[in-house]
Design a protein around this motif. Sequence first.
Motif, mmCIF file in Angstrom:
data_model
loop_
_atom_site.group_PDB
_atom_site.id
_atom_site.type_symbol
_atom_site.label_atom_id
_atom_site.label_comp_id
_atom_site.label_asym_id
_atom_site.label_seq_id
_atom_site.Cartn_x
_atom_site.Cartn_y
_atom_site.Cartn_z
ATOM 1 N N GLY A 38 4.276 13.768 -8.125
ATOM 2 C CA GLY A 38 2.830 13.735 -8.308
ATOM 3 C C GLY A 38 2.147 15.076 -8.128
ATOM 4 O O GLY A 38 1.017 15.155 -7.652
ATOM 5 N N ARG A 96 3.053 17.408 -17.594
ATOM 6 C CA ARG A 96 1.711 17.095 -17.082
ATOM 7 C C ARG A 96 0.712 18.182 -17.431
ATOM 8 O O ARG A 96 -0.385 17.912 -17.890
ATOM 9 C CB ARG A 96 1.741 17.014 -15.546
ATOM 10 C CG ARG A 96 2.173 15.733 -14.963
ATOM 11 C CD ARG A 96 2.556 15.951 -13.508
ATOM 12 N NE ARG A 96 1.402 16.103 -12.617
ATOM 13 C CZ ARG A 96 0.954 15.128 -11.835
ATOM 14 N NH1 ARG A 96 1.555 13.956 -11.829
ATOM 15 N NH2 ARG A 96 -0.073 15.327 -11.038
ATOM 16 N N LEU A 131 4.852 5.450 -12.927
ATOM 17 C CA LEU A 131 5.747 6.610 -12.858
ATOM 18 C C LEU A 131 5.947 7.110 -14.284
ATOM 19 O O LEU A 131 6.451 6.385 -15.146
ATOM 20 C CB LEU A 131 7.087 6.196 -12.226
ATOM 21 C CG LEU A 131 8.221 7.208 -12.218
ATOM 22 C CD1 LEU A 131 7.779 8.512 -11.551
ATOM 23 C CD2 LEU A 131 9.426 6.644 -11.486
ATOM 24 N N GLY A 132 5.541 8.348 -14.529
ATOM 25 C CA GLY A 132 5.518 8.864 -15.899
ATOM 26 C C GLY A 132 6.816 9.455 -16.405
ATOM 27 O O GLY A 132 6.823 10.523 -17.016
ATOM 28 N N LEU A 133 7.936 8.775 -16.153
ATOM 29 C CA LEU A 133 9.202 9.259 -16.709
ATOM 30 C C LEU A 133 9.358 8.755 -18.138
ATOM 31 O O LEU A 133 8.819 7.707 -18.488
ATOM 32 C CB LEU A 133 10.381 8.776 -15.856
ATOM 33 C CG LEU A 133 10.505 9.364 -14.452
ATOM 34 C CD1 LEU A 133 11.696 8.736 -13.721
ATOM 35 C CD2 LEU A 133 10.665 10.886 -14.497
ATOM 36 N N GLU A 171 6.352 14.649 -12.303
ATOM 37 C CA GLU A 171 5.909 13.246 -12.404
ATOM 38 C C GLU A 171 6.283 12.466 -11.147
ATOM 39 O O GLU A 171 5.483 11.704 -10.610
ATOM 40 C CB GLU A 171 6.548 12.566 -13.620
ATOM 41 C CG GLU A 171 6.157 13.139 -14.971
ATOM 42 C CD GLU A 171 4.690 12.949 -15.315
ATOM 43 O OE1 GLU A 171 4.065 12.026 -14.761
ATOM 44 O OE2 GLU A 171 4.168 13.752 -16.127
ATOM 45 N N LEU A 172 7.508 12.702 -10.708
ATOM 46 C CA LEU A 172 8.053 11.946 -9.579
ATOM 47 C C LEU A 172 7.261 12.209 -8.295
ATOM 48 O O LEU A 172 6.946 11.287 -7.552
ATOM 49 C CB LEU A 172 9.518 12.372 -9.401
ATOM 50 C CG LEU A 172 10.507 11.432 -8.758
ATOM 51 C CD1 LEU A 172 10.502 10.081 -9.424
ATOM 52 C CD2 LEU A 172 11.909 12.055 -8.825
ATOM 53 N N LEU A 227 8.135 4.307 -4.089
ATOM 54 C CA LEU A 227 7.085 4.721 -3.156
ATOM 55 C C LEU A 227 6.035 5.590 -3.826
ATOM 56 O O LEU A 227 6.292 6.261 -4.833
ATOM 57 C CB LEU A 227 7.693 5.491 -1.976
ATOM 58 C CG LEU A 227 8.734 4.750 -1.139
ATOM 59 C CD1 LEU A 227 9.247 5.649 -0.028
ATOM 60 C CD2 LEU A 227 8.138 3.461 -0.572
ATOM 61 N N LYS A 228 4.885 5.595 -3.205
ATOM 62 C CA LYS A 228 3.757 6.396 -3.663
ATOM 63 C C LYS A 228 4.162 7.868 -3.724
ATOM 64 O O LYS A 228 4.898 8.365 -2.856
ATOM 65 C CB LYS A 228 2.617 6.216 -2.659
ATOM 66 C CG LYS A 228 1.249 6.482 -3.237
ATOM 67 C CD LYS A 228 0.185 6.240 -2.186
ATOM 68 C CE LYS A 228 -0.475 4.895 -2.365
ATOM 69 N NZ LYS A 228 -1.607 4.708 -1.444
ATOM 70 N N ALA A 229 3.691 8.573 -4.727
ATOM 71 C CA ALA A 229 4.027 9.989 -4.875
ATOM 72 C C ALA A 229 3.296 10.810 -3.807
ATOM 73 O O ALA A 229 2.104 10.604 -3.586
ATOM 74 C CB ALA A 229 3.632 10.476 -6.258
ATOM 75 N N LYS A 286 0.822 -1.216 0.000
ATOM 76 C CA LYS A 286 0.000 0.000 0.000
ATOM 77 C C LYS A 286 0.865 1.279 0.000
ATOM 78 O O LYS A 286 0.370 2.368 -0.272
ATOM 79 C CB LYS A 286 -0.968 -0.002 1.185
ATOM 80 C CG LYS A 286 -0.331 0.228 2.551
ATOM 81 C CD LYS A 286 -1.378 0.708 3.555
ATOM 82 C CE LYS A 286 -0.686 1.320 4.762
ATOM 83 N NZ LYS A 286 -1.416 2.294 5.487
ATOM 84 N N LEU A 287 2.161 1.121 0.298
ATOM 85 C CA LEU A 287 3.035 2.298 0.270
ATOM 86 C C LEU A 287 3.707 2.482 -1.095
ATOM 87 O O LEU A 287 4.408 3.462 -1.324
ATOM 88 C CB LEU A 287 4.116 2.187 1.346
ATOM 89 C CG LEU A 287 3.637 2.024 2.798
ATOM 90 C CD1 LEU A 287 4.834 1.959 3.748
ATOM 91 C CD2 LEU A 287 2.715 3.174 3.206
ATOM 92 N N LEU A 288 3.526 1.511 -1.977
ATOM 93 C CA LEU A 288 4.231 1.566 -3.271
ATOM 94 C C LEU A 288 3.401 2.269 -4.344
ATOM 95 O O LEU A 288 2.178 2.247 -4.304
ATOM 96 C CB LEU A 288 4.571 0.151 -3.728
ATOM 97 C CG LEU A 288 5.451 -0.657 -2.768
ATOM 98 C CD1 LEU A 288 5.685 -2.056 -3.320
ATOM 99 C CD2 LEU A 288 6.783 0.049 -2.519
ATOM 100 N N ARG A 289 4.087 2.821 -5.302
ATOM 101 C CA ARG A 289 3.379 3.507 -6.382
ATOM 102 C C ARG A 289 3.059 2.528 -7.504
ATOM 103 O O ARG A 289 3.741 1.509 -7.661
ATOM 104 C CB ARG A 289 4.175 4.700 -6.882
ATOM 105 C CG ARG A 289 5.348 4.388 -7.791
ATOM 106 C CD ARG A 289 6.189 5.623 -8.066
ATOM 107 N NE ARG A 289 5.435 6.704 -8.686
ATOM 108 C CZ ARG A 289 5.772 7.996 -8.594
ATOM 109 N NH1 ARG A 289 6.821 8.360 -7.882
ATOM 110 N NH2 ARG A 289 5.080 8.908 -9.195
ATOM 111 N N GLU A 290 2.044 2.884 -8.281
ATOM 112 C CA GLU A 290 1.664 1.988 -9.358
ATOM 113 C C GLU A 290 2.317 2.358 -10.681
ATOM 114 O O GLU A 290 2.689 1.515 -11.468
ATOM 115 C CB GLU A 290 0.138 1.954 -9.503
ATOM 116 C CG GLU A 290 -0.475 0.920 -8.578
ATOM 117 C CD GLU A 290 -1.904 1.226 -8.226
ATOM 118 O OE1 GLU A 290 -2.552 1.976 -8.980
ATOM 119 O OE2 GLU A 290 -2.369 0.733 -7.185
ATOM 120 N N LEU A 301 11.224 7.585 -4.585
ATOM 121 C CA LEU A 301 9.977 7.697 -5.344
ATOM 122 C C LEU A 301 9.977 6.825 -6.608
ATOM 123 O O LEU A 301 8.989 6.756 -7.323
ATOM 124 C CB LEU A 301 9.688 9.159 -5.692
ATOM 125 C CG LEU A 301 9.446 10.044 -4.457
ATOM 126 C CD1 LEU A 301 9.210 11.484 -4.865
ATOM 127 C CD2 LEU A 301 8.279 9.531 -3.623
#
Lengths: 515, 464
Positions: B129, A491, A45-47, B126-127, B254-256, A39-43, B251
């Motif tokens: 968020g 963005r 990443l828009g690099l 992006e990084l 981890l979640k942004a 739950k702490l991880l991101r889904e 990051l």
Amino acid sequence: MSYQQARWTEPLIFELSKPGRTAVSLPEKSPEGVNIPKKLLREQLGLPEVSEPQVVRHYTRLSQMNWSVDSGFYPLGSCTMKYNPKICEELAALETVTCVHPRQSEDTVQGALELIYKLEKYLAEIVGVSRVTLHPSAGAHGEFTGMLITRAYHKFKGEEQQRTEVIVPDSAHGTNFASAAMAGFSVVVVPSDARGRVDLDALKNAVSDRTAALMLTNPNTLGLFDDQILGITDIVHGAGGLLYYDGANLNGIMGKTRPGDMGFDIVHYNLHKTFSTPHGGGGPGSGPIGVTRELERFLPVPVVEYDRKRDHYYLDYDRPDSIGKINGFYGNFGVLVKAYAYILLMGAEGLTEAAETATLNANYIMRKLLGVKGYELKFDSGRPCKHEVVFSAEPLKRETGATAKDIAKRLLDYGVHAPTYYFPPIVHEALMIEPTETEPREELDHFVDALKAIAEEARSSPEKLRTAPHATAIGRLDEVKASREPILSWRMHKKSRPRMPTSSVEIIREMRARS
Amino acid sequence: MRVGHPYIPNTREIREQMLREMGIASIDDLFADIPEKIRLKRALKLPRAMSELEVKRHMKAMLAKNKPFTQMLSFIGGGAWPHDIPSHVQALARRSEFVTSYTPYQPEASQGMLQTLFEYQSMIAELVGLDVANASMYDWASALGEAALTCARITRRKRFLIPKLISPERRVTLQTYVVGPGLEVAEIGYDRKTGRLDLSQLRAQLGQDVAGVYVENPSYLGFLETQVEEMSDAAHKAGALFVVGVNPISLGLLKAPGDYGADIVVGEGQPLGNPVSFGGPYLGIFACRGEMKLVRQMPGRLIGMTTTLEGGKRGYCMVLATREQHIRHERATSNICTNNALCAVSAAIYLASLGPQGLRGVAERCAANASYAMKKLNAIHGLKAPIFDAPHFNEFTLNCDGTRMSIEKLNSKLLERGIQGGISLRREFPELGETALLCTTELHSREDIDRLAEELEEIVGGQR
């Protein structure tokens, strides 16, 4: 004259992206997994995803669309765009600099501490102060530090509540006002006199028991040395205030006179100007400040000290009156290495020769341009300037409608970077020219010829100025729209589509359709 | 003929010729307006000028007294983290067109720097968020100071809440930054078992006077805050802004922070392609939500996308300069002018090179190494790693209360064996006992960590 900057239609790095591409390879993964709850991880990443050859080509092309000192003359007033010796870059890139951690044990960083200690001493001698801190990251950061020291000094004397005003001349750099305000002072502006100096009567009226300090640069932003400086320091000191020296304009006086001897209590340096560390497109710089003996106790922690008996350098945090810290560690060490190298390369004689030549070059431009129709000096014509000279293009504007900005943009077509324009504000249509000591006479002549030619063009073909520059990577931009409807990231751009041509293909298609 | 100076093209002969043409007798005439009393009548007392060869020899010898982490195994982090910098990142960032340019005041001639900085802003956005990142601050500590001032301007409130477990560098810098407007900085305690910020204390401290709540994730001591949503809600309910401090490498995994309610994100951009260089130059990250209410109060330079005046071509320029000192003077949002643009260039090239998979890969290796190190060290009798029962990223605490040794003693024994141990926390947080903060990154191999464990085993064991 024939100049053309590279003109690539280079898309954003995001537009080069294709899934699965990368420009790096990583060592094998440790068999231990990552021990972090999902739950702490991101889904996502828009690099961008690009390969190494693409990255290299992209940023090489971008660099080719960027004017620099190494590309050509850069007479940007108050910025001291002198040549930066390559050896300084090489030394700052040594592993014994780049791979040293700021929190390593003292025994393992003796070389770094020695360099800091010695550089402080050299800088102190150059401006005539008692002690220097190398912590501030830039000129404005040094100003902020100086203003906090001013505050601490008046607090120490029990006058913090009363001394709330900082006096700044109307010709000062914008940072002076902002730095004083950031330290909690209110700003009192004093006007310049008919010769571009601080108006002494106005200064006398401005000082009071509320005065905390006067911030001043001398030579001032007109490039003129304020010869009433001793009167100024008397007035401010007489009122109980401190004198702060803005070191942006130090390049024309090194080895000739010292701010400390003029009576300044706090002096800042721009190592990225006077001491030839490069500007890096806006930074990193380094803005040390030097102070009188009386103010040493307020310097930021830690201070580097030397124990002669043990031949050991150490960090002293035990300074109860210190203003504290102004950034994470000890300043921009990588920049300090370059300034230290530069001082050793120049020596006393070299620094003086630099100041003399920088001043000569500015005066040479002044003499050559004086009497050219369209340009005039507003203050004290004929008196020698120091590191820079400020012309007004007001006569040309009256005659032809061409502005200082038009002239500046047209200069780019002549393969010369524009001077600072519209500054200082006390000169209408200002062109602030600082040639530095590292330009050959031929380049100065070319610059003066270009300004003459542009004045002629303003009369014969004004369109050339109004639509300039033509030889740069791109023409004039809609800067008003850029601020009114800001697009500050990829963005935001994606959200704002389709207001803007989005890819190189589209840009090219549109350009073709237009031509 | 006298040989000229390598960096001064106008030789003495040329200078004399110029003076003659100008009708000036001597160079001293150009300095005649300096009052006699303050003219420097002697040479500056500096070492004599040296040749490039001499300077190289002298400085290499002096700097050789430093011990870089390439010559010893090191586990130091704490706000500056050694990472591998790909060769092409360094090569590109050192191109002299970038290095020797000034602030891009003439956008037509500076598109390269402007587009690169726009890409930097975009990748940071992006990084973290959030929509907006500025073109750089000096470092994390000063960016935090600016964040507190920004919160105070937006909310017109004067209290700023920070965690008690924060690096002393950042805490003291923050205190120095807020002297001007006289903000009060108050600390929120932590849960002794997990290290997490104490939510009930935070709620109790939150009132109508709080401008901002600041948390770090990962925290200074390496553990992760697992209740960030709750903190964000609490802050917002009280009308305060929520500010998050980050190590950007984390990051990759981890979640942004923007996805859990951060209004402003600050952090240390150094690990993104910049060397540790004894404390600087670094890269202050400063990002915020896209609302103009926030953006207009932001410090520092912003690069925006626009078109040419005739409309056909895309271009980049500095925008919203009316926030800045050169226009707004004492009413500017900050005094910052020169920033750390070249460090942002390195970060842009680094992030573009790694991409999402690469950054995730680096972050995973950092975290997996820490995880392995904690397991190995915790198995040693008398040592505890970590002291907090919480997930960690790439840093962790090591406690030696179970030995009869102080943490300083342990570190000096390690140093004798050629290993730079962790940062002693004894003075910073005495309540944590004999504890150090250690860091691992992708630079550490499994063998490096095994070696640390073996040496510690011997040091501690030899003691028993």
